[in-house]
Design an enzyme around this catalytic site. Structure first.
Site, PDB file in Angstrom:
ATOM      1  N   GLU A 155      -4.337 -12.342   4.229  1.00 54.56           N
ATOM      2  CA  GLU A 155      -5.377 -11.932   3.290  1.00 54.56           C
ATOM      3  C   GLU A 155      -4.759 -11.248   2.066  1.00 54.56           C
ATOM      4  O   GLU A 155      -3.723 -10.600   2.168  1.00 54.56           O
ATOM      5  CB  GLU A 155      -6.335 -10.964   4.011  1.00 54.56           C
ATOM      6  CG  GLU A 155      -6.977 -11.638   5.222  1.00 54.56           C
ATOM      7  CD  GLU A 155      -7.809 -10.709   6.084  1.00 54.56           C
ATOM      8  OE1 GLU A 155      -7.801  -9.487   5.858  1.00 54.56           O
ATOM      9  OE2 GLU A 155      -8.470 -11.226   7.004  1.00 54.56           O
ATOM     10  N   CYS A 212      -3.425  -6.809  -4.114  1.00 49.87           N
ATOM     11  CA  CYS A 212      -2.686  -6.353  -2.938  1.00 49.87           C
ATOM     12  C   CYS A 212      -2.313  -7.596  -2.135  1.00 49.87           C
ATOM     13  O   CYS A 212      -3.199  -8.313  -1.661  1.00 49.87           O
ATOM     14  CB  CYS A 212      -3.599  -5.419  -2.146  1.00 49.87           C
ATOM     15  SG  CYS A 212      -2.879  -4.791  -0.648  1.00 49.87           S
ATOM     16  N   CYS A 257       2.361  -8.239  11.631  1.00 51.64           N
ATOM     17  CA  CYS A 257       3.400  -7.273  11.244  1.00 51.64           C
ATOM     18  C   CYS A 257       4.179  -6.858  12.489  1.00 51.64           C
ATOM     19  O   CYS A 257       3.579  -6.625  13.534  1.00 51.64           O
ATOM     20  CB  CYS A 257       2.764  -6.046  10.597  1.00 51.64           C
ATOM     21  SG  CYS A 257       3.977  -4.882   9.922  1.00 51.64           S
ATOM     22  N   CYS A 261       2.536   0.106  13.644  1.00 49.41           N
ATOM     23  CA  CYS A 261       2.041   1.462  13.376  1.00 49.41           C
ATOM     24  C   CYS A 261       0.760   1.683  14.172  1.00 49.41           C
ATOM     25  O   CYS A 261      -0.097   0.794  14.261  1.00 49.41           O
ATOM     26  CB  CYS A 261       1.786   1.660  11.887  1.00 49.41           C
ATOM     27  SG  CYS A 261       3.298   1.511  10.914  1.00 49.41           S
ATOM     28  N   CYS A 280      -2.927   0.987  12.418  1.00 50.89           N
ATOM     29  CA  CYS A 280      -3.086  -0.126  11.470  1.00 50.89           C
ATOM     30  C   CYS A 280      -3.644  -1.370  12.167  1.00 50.89           C
ATOM     31  O   CYS A 280      -3.157  -1.769  13.224  1.00 50.89           O
ATOM     32  CB  CYS A 280      -1.738  -0.440  10.832  1.00 50.89           C
ATOM     33  SG  CYS A 280      -1.817  -1.809   9.660  1.00 50.89           S
ATOM     34  N   CYS A 340      -7.063  -0.370   2.991  1.00 50.15           N
ATOM     35  CA  CYS A 340      -5.723  -0.187   3.562  1.00 50.15           C
ATOM     36  C   CYS A 340      -5.798  -0.203   5.081  1.00 50.15           C
ATOM     37  O   CYS A 340      -6.582   0.530   5.670  1.00 50.15           O
ATOM     38  CB  CYS A 340      -5.140   1.166   3.179  1.00 50.15           C
ATOM     39  SG  CYS A 340      -4.906   1.395   1.443  1.00 50.15           S
TER      40      CYS A 340
HETATM   41  N1  SAH Z   1       3.880  -2.284   5.736  1.00 49.93           N
HETATM   42  C1  SAH Z   1       3.799  -1.558   4.484  1.00 49.93           C
HETATM   43  C2  SAH Z   1       2.476  -1.833   3.758  1.00 49.93           C
HETATM   44  C3  SAH Z   1       1.298  -1.362   4.575  1.00 49.93           C
HETATM   45  S1  SAH Z   1      -0.296  -1.166   3.887  1.00 49.93           S
HETATM   46  C4  SAH Z   1       3.958  -0.089   4.742  1.00 49.93           C
HETATM   47  O1  SAH Z   1       3.917   0.321   5.898  1.00 49.93           O
HETATM   48  O2  SAH Z   1       4.153   0.665   3.796  1.00 49.93           O
HETATM   49  C5  SAH Z   1      -0.282   0.187   2.824  1.00 49.93           C
HETATM   50  C6  SAH Z   1      -0.545   1.570   3.442  1.00 49.93           C
HETATM   51  O3  SAH Z   1      -1.732   1.648   4.224  1.00 49.93           O
HETATM   52  C7  SAH Z   1       0.583   2.021   4.340  1.00 49.93           C
HETATM   53  O4  SAH Z   1       0.969   3.316   3.981  1.00 49.93           O
HETATM   54  C8  SAH Z   1      -0.056   1.989   5.688  1.00 49.93           C
HETATM   55  O5  SAH Z   1       0.597   2.831   6.609  1.00 49.93           O
HETATM   56  C9  SAH Z   1      -1.448   2.434   5.367  1.00 49.93           C
HETATM   57  N2  SAH Z   1      -2.419   2.161   6.444  1.00 49.93           N
HETATM   58  C10 SAH Z   1      -2.310   1.281   7.449  1.00 49.93           C
HETATM   59  N3  SAH Z   1      -3.417   1.311   8.217  1.00 49.93           N
HETATM   60  C11 SAH Z   1      -4.244   2.227   7.679  1.00 49.93           C
HETATM   61  C12 SAH Z   1      -5.563   2.671   7.987  1.00 49.93           C
HETATM   62  N4  SAH Z   1      -6.230   2.149   9.009  1.00 49.93           N
HETATM   63  N5  SAH Z   1      -6.102   3.618   7.202  1.00 49.93           N
HETATM   64  C13 SAH Z   1      -5.435   4.103   6.141  1.00 49.93           C
HETATM   65  N6  SAH Z   1      -4.209   3.699   5.784  1.00 49.93           N
HETATM   66  C14 SAH Z   1      -3.612   2.768   6.541  1.00 49.93           C
END
Ligand code: SAH
Length: 370
Positions: free
Chosen positions: A101, A114, A121, A125, A128, A343
């Protein structure tokens, strides 16, 4: 085993993903001048012409060889969802069946895209949605550029001002493709975006952070989410391999290579987990002396998520501690929450999510895919 059919489309590399150095080398290896690469990039990325036979300044033989060597057809989104706040999410189905997406976020004076760099992934985390879906594969550079082309269809080449690698995936785990896309985004004959407006976000893949510092003049965002290793080990399991001290060293290296820049520190605020004033003080201490801006992201929930978003008062209190300690921060407004495009909400299984949130999404046909 029989040999693959000559020039079968799937066998040919996607021309949309080739950056200038690579394409120049390709032409030179065929005894043609390097400047052919500029011509091709301009046709493709500047003018949006994918039909090689229309690249009239190339010469018949070059065109024939190019057409036989590369795939140039663009991939269009399978579905597009429009949020009440104006942001849009495009779903692309890749060869092999996985979906990824991209989210286009209109803001005053700019449009931010974005992009996803991986299907799923591998970082896992805890908070996420992409992690919950597992890891399928790296995207090819042309599959990332397809997301950029969609955004350009929507807002025009001049209208697309910012690209952030904050969609699905860990961009630095797909370094080669992401680097090629960054070069295309910055290249004046392709997209010519300002180097301040291309941002790579990482969960902390330290070796690739060092490499990026030296090779790519892009903005760097780092997902901290915790100010000490015990908590970060839980939230971002990669921390057990590359703990905070290593990440800070990589940030210092980046800032030494790019003295006019800062590091964007991302911090997802999880209610009762990492959002206390003490955690804010610890974060301010950790970042002392570094050129950073902090992006606070109140947790965006998704079906099955175990965390909660803190109340606004807690977010404000956290930010207040940072401000008093001299650390600049901003709270990232949630965009596209109603279409699961905020995010950490990108998971790619569009059919499932329609089921989870009936009526919350408004499918609208993509102008090109329709
Ligand atoms: N893999 C990359 C890009 C991730 S998306 C990274 O980890 O940096 C961008 C941001 O959104 C990252 O900081 C990620 O940790 C955060 N993120 C992921 N899931 C989230 C959620 N459910 N709520 C808020 N932020 C989130």
């Amino acid at each position: 085993m029989s040999a693959p059919a000559l020039n079968a489309p799937a066998e040919r590399p996607g021309l949309w993903g080739w950056d200038r150095p690579r394409l120049e080398a390709w032409f030179v290896a065929r005894g043609e001048p390097a400047y052919r690469a500029r011509q091709v990039l301009s046709w493709l990325h500047r003018r949006g012409v994918e039909d090689v036979s229309a690249m009239t300044d190339l010469g018949r033989t070059s065109r024939a060889v190019l057409a036989a060597s590369f795939a140039t057809a663009r991939r269009l989104p399978e579905a597009v969802f429009r949020s009440a706040d104006g942001s849009e999410k495009a779903v692309f189905r890749l060869d092999g069946g996985a979906t990824v997406e991209a989210v286009l976020i209109p803001e005053e004076g700019r449009n931010t895209l974005c992009v996803s760099s991986q299907a799923g992934c591998p970082i896992d985390c805890a908070f996420c949605a992409t992690a919950a879906r597992g890891f399928e594969r790296n995207l090819e550079a042309h599959e990332i550029i397809a997301q950029v082309r969609w955004a350009i269809d929507r807002v025009g080449r001049e209208g697309l001002t910012n690209v952030v690698f904050m969609g699905m995936g860990e961009p630095l785990a797909n370094y080669r493709a992401v680097a090629a896309v960054c070069r295309l985004l910055l290249d004046p004959v392709a997209y010519g975006l300002s180097r301040r407006r291309v941002t790579v976000s990482t969960s902390g893949l330290v070796p690739q952070m060092h490499r990026l510092a030296e090779e790519l003049d892009v903005a760097l965002a780092v997902s901290f989410h915790a100010a000490h290793d015990v908590l970060r080990d839980r939230l971002v399991p990669l921390n057990r391999v590359h703990p905070l001290a290593e990440i800070l060293a990589a940030c210092r290296h980046y800032l030494a290579c790019r003295p006019d820049r800062h590091v964007l520190v991302e911090y997802a605020l999880l209610d009762g987990v990492n959002d206390s004033p003490d955690e804010a003080r610890a974060l301010a201490r950790l970042l002392r002396g570094l050129a950073v801006k902090v992006n606070l992201i109140p947790f965006n929930p998704f079906p099955g998520s175990l965390f909660r978003r803190p109340e606004e008062g807690r977010v404000a209190a956290f930010q207040d501690v940072l401000t008093r300690a001299g650390v600049f921060s901003r709270v990232r407004r949630t965009r596209g929450g109603d279409i699961a495009a905020a995010c950490g909400q990108l998971a790619g299984e569009v059919r499932d999510r329609r089921k989870h949130a009936p009526g919350a999404e408004t499918p609208c046909p993509s102008p090109r895919a329709a």
